[in-house]
Design a protein around this motif. Structure first.
Motif, PDB file in Angstrom:
ATOM      1  N   ALA A   1       1.012  -1.643   0.017  1.00 52.29           N
ATOM      2  CA  ALA A   1      -0.103   0.275  -0.042  1.00 52.29           C
ATOM      3  C   ALA A   1       0.994   1.823   0.314  1.00 52.29           C
ATOM      4  O   ALA A   1       2.150   1.332   0.282  1.00 52.29           O
ATOM      5  CB  ALA A   1      -0.837   0.230   1.019  1.00 52.29           C
ATOM      6  N   VAL A   2       0.194   2.574  -0.338  1.00 49.52           N
ATOM      7  CA  VAL A   2       1.335   3.213  -0.300  1.00 49.52           C
ATOM      8  C   VAL A   2       0.471   4.472   0.994  1.00 49.52           C
ATOM      9  O   VAL A   2      -1.085   4.470   0.740  1.00 49.52           O
ATOM     10  CB  VAL A   2       0.538   4.230  -1.841  1.00 49.52           C
ATOM     11  N   ASN A   3       0.514   4.835   1.593  1.00 51.33           N
ATOM     12  CA  ASN A   3      -0.104   6.074   2.865  1.00 51.33           C
ATOM     13  C   ASN A   3       0.628   7.721   2.625  1.00 51.33           C
ATOM     14  O   ASN A   3       1.981   7.428   2.399  1.00 51.33           O
ATOM     15  CB  ASN A   3       0.794   5.638   3.992  1.00 51.33           C
ATOM     16  N   VAL A   4      -0.338   8.546   2.445  1.00 55.25           N
ATOM     17  CA  VAL A   4      -0.230   9.845   2.815  1.00 55.25           C
ATOM     18  C   VAL A   4      -1.489  10.316   3.809  1.00 55.25           C
ATOM     19  O   VAL A   4      -2.099  10.471   3.850  1.00 55.25           O
ATOM     20  CB  VAL A   4      -0.376  10.567   1.530  1.00 55.25           C
ATOM     21  N   MET A   5      -0.368  11.030   5.053  1.00 52.55           N
ATOM     22  CA  MET A   5      -1.565  11.508   5.728  1.00 52.55           C
ATOM     23  C   MET A   5      -1.093  13.062   6.740  1.00 52.55           C
ATOM     24  O   MET A   5       0.377  13.416   6.857  1.00 52.55           O
ATOM     25  CB  MET A   5      -1.304  10.736   7.065  1.00 52.55           C
TER      26      MET A   5
ATOM     27  N   ALA B   1      -6.460  11.989   5.638  1.00 57.83           N
ATOM     28  CA  ALA B   1      -5.125  10.626   5.191  1.00 57.83           C
ATOM     29  C   ALA B   1      -6.029   9.733   3.874  1.00 57.83           C
ATOM     30  O   ALA B   1      -7.063   9.945   4.011  1.00 57.83           O
ATOM     31  CB  ALA B   1      -5.059   9.799   6.255  1.00 57.83           C
ATOM     32  N   ALA B   2      -4.830   9.217   3.237  1.00 55.50           N
ATOM     33  CA  ALA B   2      -5.287   8.921   2.217  1.00 55.50           C
ATOM     34  C   ALA B   2      -4.517   7.004   1.971  1.00 55.50           C
ATOM     35  O   ALA B   2      -3.128   7.036   2.225  1.00 55.50           O
ATOM     36  CB  ALA B   2      -4.874   9.053   0.722  1.00 55.50           C
ATOM     37  N   VAL B   3      -4.675   5.899   1.555  1.00 54.07           N
ATOM     38  CA  VAL B   3      -4.525   4.421   1.346  1.00 54.07           C
ATOM     39  C   VAL B   3      -5.295   4.023   0.479  1.00 54.07           C
ATOM     40  O   VAL B   3      -5.995   4.053  -0.208  1.00 54.07           O
ATOM     41  CB  VAL B   3      -4.348   3.695   2.869  1.00 54.07           C
TER      42      VAL B   3
END
Length: 268
Positions: free
Chosen positions: A99-103, A109-111
């Motif tokens: 997965a790719v995580n950005v918060m 936040a988005a996964v």
């Protein structure tokens, strides 16, 4: 176009996911990080793609990437947490469980799942699944019906000998009620929020500010999951720094897992 923070998170995560997907199946160079951990050229390229999106949309914000560390103005009031490839070992060995995580710290936040094309989103209050274009999002709905529990068996094990994840798997009550699975940390948390897993358990310190865990925790909390440390204490803003994570689809599942871990705490 003036994007909300939630849409910036989604766009950045999708940019990283595109890189991860495009480079899948190649022979990757590895950067040793010690203690058996490593990054690949895909991690680095995905993080740069994510940072390009955030810098363009929010030039005054700082970014803390797993590979590049903290960048941006030292006095920036806002900071983005970025894990460009959660599940590097899976990915490097040909598995698509990543997965790719950005918060935005303490915010949206988005996964992104690079291979399904799904994006799990939260604005900090609600949690949604986007399988296509914006506007077609579906609410995340946790449920323990699958009885599948993700258990992180990766070292280190700071709570041993009081708690060992492997001991949980051997507990008679566990095999009577659940079945274990192990995937990418954040993908597992997103799947708990989406009702695809009943729970997720890992040892560790205070994981609420970690690039590996923060986005997944935010998703689960917004979706209505029960989120505590393995000691039963709350984690995240306003919490008491609970150790590790027990994230469950509902209170009954959480209570049952806590009783196996040692009954050190329960939520009320």
């Amino acid at each position: 176009m003036n994007l909300t923070d939630t849409e910036v998170a989604a766009a950045a995560a999708l940019a990283g996911a595109e890189v991860v997907r495009a480079r899948y199946g190649r022979l990757h160079s590895r950067i040793d990080k010690g203690a058996g951990d490593f990054a690949t050229d895909a991690d680095l390229a995905a993080e740069e793609a994510i940072l390009d999106v955030i810098r363009a949309a929010r030039p005054g914000d700082a970014v803390h990437g797993e590979e590049g560390g903290r960048q941006g103005a030292a006095d920036a009031e806002r900071e983005w947490l970025v894990d460009p490839l959660c599940g590097t070992l899976n990915y490097a060995t040909g598995s698509q469980l990543a997965a790719v995580n950005v918060m935005l710290r303490n915010g949206p936040a988005a996964v992104a799942d690079p291979f399904s094309g799904e994006v799990f989103l939260t604005d900090g209050e609600t949690a949604r699944l986007r399988s296509g274009v914006p506007g077609e999002d579906r609410p995340l709905a946790p449920t323990a019906d699958t009885r599948l529990v993700e258990v992180n068996l990766d070292p280190p094990f700071p709570s041993a000998p009081g708690f060992r994840a492997v001991d949980l798997l051997a507990h008679p009550g566990f095999v009577e009620n659940f079945r274990p699975r192990v995937v990418s940390t954040t993908l597992a948390l997103a799947w708990v929020a989406a009702g695809r897993r009943a729970a997720y358990v890992t040892d560790g310190g205070d994981l609420s500010g970690s690039v590996h865990f923060a986005a997944g925790i935010a998703l689960c909390r917004a979706a209505g999951c029960v989120v505590t440390g393995i000691d039963g204490r709350p984690v995240g803003p306003g919490g008491s720094g609970g150790s590790g994570l027990v994230v469950a689809a509902d209170a009954g599942t959480h209570e049952l897992l806590m009783s196996m871990i040692g009954g050190r705490g329960r939520t009320g």
